[in-house]
Scaffold this motif. Structure first.
Motif, PDB file in Angstrom:
ATOM      1  N   PRO A 163      -5.666  -5.423  -9.113  1.00 13.88           N
ATOM      2  CA  PRO A 163      -4.721  -4.337  -9.421  1.00 13.88           C
ATOM      3  C   PRO A 163      -3.805  -4.599 -10.594  1.00 13.88           C
ATOM      4  CG  PRO A 163      -3.931  -5.610  -7.570  1.00 13.88           C
ATOM      5  CD  PRO A 163      -5.297  -6.159  -7.897  1.00 13.88           C
ATOM      6  N   HIS A 168      -5.647   0.052 -13.693  1.00  8.50           N
ATOM      7  CA  HIS A 168      -6.248  -0.011 -12.366  1.00  8.50           C
ATOM      8  C   HIS A 168      -5.434   0.680 -11.268  1.00  8.50           C
ATOM      9  CE1 HIS A 168      -9.521  -3.329 -12.979  1.00  8.50           C
ATOM     10  NE2 HIS A 168      -9.605  -2.350 -13.856  1.00  8.50           N
ATOM     11  N   PRO A 169      -4.094   0.698 -11.340  1.00  5.07           N
ATOM     12  CA  PRO A 169      -3.382   1.488 -10.324  1.00  5.07           C
ATOM     13  C   PRO A 169      -3.811   2.957 -10.307  1.00  5.07           C
ATOM     14  CG  PRO A 169      -1.869  -0.042 -11.361  1.00  5.07           C
ATOM     15  CD  PRO A 169      -3.158  -0.127 -12.131  1.00  5.07           C
ATOM     16  N   ILE A 172      -7.116   3.172  -8.562  1.00  8.76           N
ATOM     17  CA  ILE A 172      -6.917   3.067  -7.118  1.00  8.76           C
ATOM     18  C   ILE A 172      -6.572   4.427  -6.528  1.00  8.76           C
ATOM     19  CG2 ILE A 172      -5.424   2.110  -5.315  1.00  8.76           C
ATOM     20  CD1 ILE A 172      -5.157  -0.399  -7.090  1.00  8.76           C
ATOM     21  N   ILE A 184      -8.000  -5.114  -2.642  1.00 10.67           N
ATOM     22  CA  ILE A 184      -7.464  -6.014  -3.646  1.00 10.67           C
ATOM     23  C   ILE A 184      -8.179  -7.350  -3.514  1.00 10.67           C
ATOM     24  CG2 ILE A 184      -5.395  -7.225  -4.406  1.00 10.67           C
ATOM     25  CD1 ILE A 184      -3.794  -4.848  -3.106  1.00 10.67           C
ATOM     26  N   THR A 187      -8.175 -11.679  -7.850  1.00  9.63           N
ATOM     27  CA  THR A 187      -6.971 -11.265  -8.559  1.00  9.63           C
ATOM     28  C   THR A 187      -5.978 -12.409  -8.730  1.00  9.63           C
ATOM     29  OG1 THR A 187      -4.993  -9.844  -8.342  1.00  9.63           O
ATOM     30  CG2 THR A 187      -6.094 -10.464  -6.314  1.00  9.63           C
ATOM     31  N   GLU A 193       2.832  -6.722  -7.806  1.00 10.38           N
ATOM     32  CA  GLU A 193       1.653  -5.947  -8.218  1.00 10.38           C
ATOM     33  C   GLU A 193       0.786  -5.590  -7.008  1.00 10.38           C
ATOM     34  OE1 GLU A 193       1.005  -7.505 -12.796  1.00 10.38           O
ATOM     35  OE2 GLU A 193       0.526  -8.859 -11.114  1.00 10.38           O
ATOM     36  N   ALA A 197       0.017  -1.780  -5.746  1.00 12.75           N
ATOM     37  CA  ALA A 197      -1.342  -1.304  -5.468  1.00 12.75           C
ATOM     38  C   ALA A 197      -1.408  -0.612  -4.112  1.00 12.75           C
ATOM     39  CB  ALA A 197      -2.320  -2.477  -5.518  1.00 12.75           C
ATOM     40  N   ALA A 202      -4.261   1.500  -2.240  1.00 13.82           N
ATOM     41  CA  ALA A 202      -5.112   0.385  -1.804  1.00 13.82           C
ATOM     42  C   ALA A 202      -4.906   0.168  -0.312  1.00 13.82           C
ATOM     43  CB  ALA A 202      -4.783  -0.885  -2.575  1.00 13.82           C
TER      44      ALA A 202
END
Length: 371
Positions: A163, A168-169, A172, A184, A187, A193, A197, A202
């Motif tokens: 994330p 990427h957020p 998601i 997730i 990573t 973070e 997410a 997420a």
């Protein structure tokens, strides 16, 4: 008709299960009300295991496509898995697309003798290049049009991504809106973070503790975000990937922690050399590793996962939930992962020593094997 100590949503019952057309049509109780299964000699009947992270088995790797996926699903059915998600590896777009086409075809109809393929777990390529684990070094940034193209090809139920990567957020949020479970994983993201997410939708963590930033009391990392905020997370209980003490911590913190095998082509096979996506791996003494010694998936089967968790002191009913019901609930499936009238007859029969005796997939009787 199966008779034994049946784990129902209301607890243990002693009785018989009647199956018709692949579904449970009746539960006939020999004793009214709850029973203590330790006080009789009847076998245990549990919901069939649901594995949401499976790369291979029986010498076959998911990334080899359709026939390999069938081999994998048949192998795991013989160890109690009644439904699963075929899990991909990071790979170039053309490779992933071709594999997804074949997996989509297999998911439409269950082959005889195989676990039901519920869909696909897309693990990568949208992961951190600095936290690959056993993934090949071909990680990329997610682009929405590409991800939506994959969704149009195969029933992708779970996507693992990192994330902290820019953009990427939003991915998601878009996937969550389409009913995909975003996890997730792989990573180096921070605690903040991870929390961000989760706010974007997420819903889980991929192989908790492995391939993610760890917990420190001043930098809680992604593990800290999971332990503090997650309702669901997957964990590999082979007792190699995660220390029993860490497993216990996760069990106390995450209410619906569920277990996966992260198994490779080496599952159910002798020691030797196998494939994991584009990479060679070696099975030796129960572990699967890359040439540099990195753990690369597992040889775990779900019946072994059950016995491992019981060996840590967990009650059998709780273990069963973590191998079936929680995973079904996570995907929003109401007719698997539980023994009740109307549900699919996905069942495992175990003796008093917890050795698997028989698997039933949608009512089909499958002879079991032992690793």
């Amino acid at each position: 008709m199966l008779t034994g100590n049946i784990l129902t949503p209301a607890g243990w019952r002693h009785g018989r299960i009647e199956i018709e057309a692949g579904r449970i049509v009746a539960l006939d109780l020999i004793e009214a009300g709850p029973v203590d299964p330790s006080r009789n000699d009847a076998p245990y009947i549990l919901p069939g295991f649901i594995d949401l992270h499976v790369h291979g088995g029986g010498g076959a790797d998911t990334m080899e496509g359709g026939e390999a996926a069938v081999t994998m699903a048949r192998l795991h059915a013989r160890y109690g898995t009644t439904s699963l998600l075929a899990t991909t590896m990071t790979a170039p777009r053309h490779t992933l697309r071709a594999v997804l086409v074949e997996l989509g075809e297999i998911a439409r109809e269950r082959p005889t003798g195989a676990a039901r393929m519920l869909g696909v777990h897309l693990e990568g390529p949208y992961i951190s290049p600095s936290k690959l684990g056993a993934q090949p070094p071909e990680a990329i940034v997610a682009v929405l049009d590409e991800v939506l193209d994959y969704l149009s090809i195969a029933p992708i139920k779970v996507v693992t991504l990192a994330p902290e990567i820019s953009g990427h957020p939003r991915i998601i949020a878009e996937l969550t809106a389409r009913g995909v479970r975003v996890q997730i994983g792989h990573t180096l993201g921070s605690y903040d973070e991870g929390v961000n997410a989760l706010r974007h939708g997420a819903s889980g963590f991929t192989h908790l503790f492995n391939a993610m930033s760890g917990l420190h009391h001043r930098e809680p990392g992604m593990v800290g975000a999971a332990l503090a905020h997650a309702d669901y997370a997957e964990l590999i209980p082979d007792l190699l990937h995660v220390h029993p003490g860490a497993i216990r911590a996760a069990l106390r913190a995450i209410p619906n922690l569920y277990c996966v095998t992260d198994s490779t082509a080496a599952a159910g096979m002798p020691d030797g050399e196998y494939r994991l996506g584009s990479q060679g791996v070696v099975k030796c003494l129960g572990a699967v590793r890359l040439s540099d010694g990195t753990l690369a998936g597992s040889t775990l089967t779900m019946d072994k996962a059950l016995r491992n968790l019981v060996s840590l002191g967990l009650p059998l009913a709780d273990v069963s939930n973590r191998l079936s019901r929680h995973a079904a609930d996570y995907l929003g499936i109401t007719d698997r992962g539980r023994i009740e009238v109307g549900a699919w007859a996905d069942l495992v029969l175990l003796d008093r020593a917890l050795a698997l005796q028989m698997t039933y997939v949608e009512g089909e009787e499958i002879v079991v094997e032992y690793a």
